[in-house]
Design an enzyme around this catalytic site. Structure first.
Site, PDB file in Angstrom:
ATOM      1  N   TYR A 124       0.993  -1.139  -0.160  1.00 51.79           N
ATOM      2  CA  TYR A 124       0.024  -0.055  -0.083  1.00 51.79           C
ATOM      3  C   TYR A 124       0.882   1.204  -0.228  1.00 51.79           C
ATOM      4  CZ  TYR A 124      -4.423   2.687   1.175  1.00 51.79           C
ATOM      5  OH  TYR A 124      -5.312   3.508   1.051  1.00 51.79           O
ATOM      6  N   LYS A 128      -1.391  -1.434  -3.998  1.00 51.82           N
ATOM      7  CA  LYS A 128      -2.486  -0.328  -3.765  1.00 51.82           C
ATOM      8  C   LYS A 128      -1.998   0.769  -3.661  1.00 51.82           C
ATOM      9  CE  LYS A 128      -6.508   0.549  -0.977  1.00 51.82           C
ATOM     10  NZ  LYS A 128      -7.267  -0.125   0.276  1.00 51.82           N
TER      11      LYS A 128
END
Length: 299
Positions: A133, A158
């Site tokens: 992320y 992400k």
């Protein structure tokens, strides 16, 4: 592992004493499951990962796994100090999770080699698939993502920065070096607002916080953008998502606090948020109630 559909990030309920309420979490997850999410991400951003101790974390992940019952994959968050992230990985594995969302290390900004070492250490601590992320102080160069994507444990990336130029370069680099099976996610707050742009650069997956309290609307948006129904997508943005974003931007932390308030307004008393987040004011709650009522007519 391959994911599809709306990705559900449940809130973490707290009871009247402030403790995690595993029973309410199970009810929350089961209610969402009936609307067909592609996966459940428990104890992540919307689930107040930052506010949970390690035993609470395991309780949350275990409750989500139990509620899902194998119907879809369940991911737990893992991040912060490296020893804590590694313990999260171990606890998530014990709880039966199917993967981990690697949240940014706290406060410090490390160079590329440090980020690689962080992820490698976490990968060595677990057999679970990892989704990286990028947000806040964590910014990956395309070459770094390629390097990490070649680890067998790393299956996805992400983005929560919103730098589409950087994200396009990352997507192209990984596709060229690793292949088409690697997954990319839009992790911007209220991701529906930016998903058309992300989809255009090869990022089809996104997290939907709105799914927590307006799952029909979340699914309707996903159907519209997946089928190219631009009129439907534009109407949903104009009449719900854009006003929600305007309300969200009133106070830092509302990306989580408003979602939790929305779940309460739907009748599930999941409690408030833990500091340093704050619950919405009465005026903001009234506006959220208006938006939720309007959402019922749009879905």
């Amino acid at each position: 592992m391959k994911l599809d559909g709306v990705l559900f990030f449940p809130v973490t309920p707290f009871d009247e004493t402030g403790a995690v309420d595993a029973g309410l979490l199970a009810a929350h997850v089961k209610a969402g499951l009936s609307h067909g999410p592609g996966a459940v991400f428990a104890a992540c951003g919307t689930g107040e990962f930052h506010a949970l101790d390690i035993d609470e974390y395991e309780t949350v992940v275990a409750a989500a796994v139990g509620a899902v019952g194998g119907a879809v994959p369940v991911f737990g968050g893992a991040g912060g100090a490296l020893p804590h992230a590694m313990e999260c990985a171990r606890r998530a594995r014990t709880a039966g999770a199917d993967g981990l969302l690697v949240l940014p290390p706290y406060l410090v900004n490390g160079p590329a080699d440090g980020l690689v070492a962080y992820v490698e250490a976490l990968a060595a601590a677990t057999e679970l698939p990892l989704v990286l992320y990028q947000r806040s102080g964590v910014r990956f160069a395309p070459s770094t993502v390629v390097r990490l994507a070649k680890l067998p444990e790393v299956v996805g990336f992400k983005d929560g920065l919103g730098d589409l130029d950087l994200m396009q370069r990352i997507v192209l680099a990984v596709r060229a070096e690793v292949g088409e099976d690697f997954m990319f996610f839009n992790g911007m707050p209220t991701a529906e607002q930016t998903q058309a742009a992300y989809r255009a650069i090869g990022v089809p997956l996104y997290s939907s916080a709105v799914f927590c309290f307006a799952p029909q609307l979340s699914v309707a948006f996903h159907r519209a953008i997946s089928t190219g129904d631009e009129a439907r997508r534009t109407r949903l943005l104009a009449e719900f998502f854009q006003p929600l974003v305007e309300l969200r931007d009133q106070v830092p932390g509302y990306a989580v606090a408003l979602v939790k308030a929305g779940v309460r307004l739907r009748g599930l008393d999941v409690g408030g948020v833990r500091p340093p987040l704050v619950d919405p004011s009465e005026a903001h709650l009234a506006r959220l109630r208006e938006l939720i009522e309007a959402a019922d007519g749009l879905a």
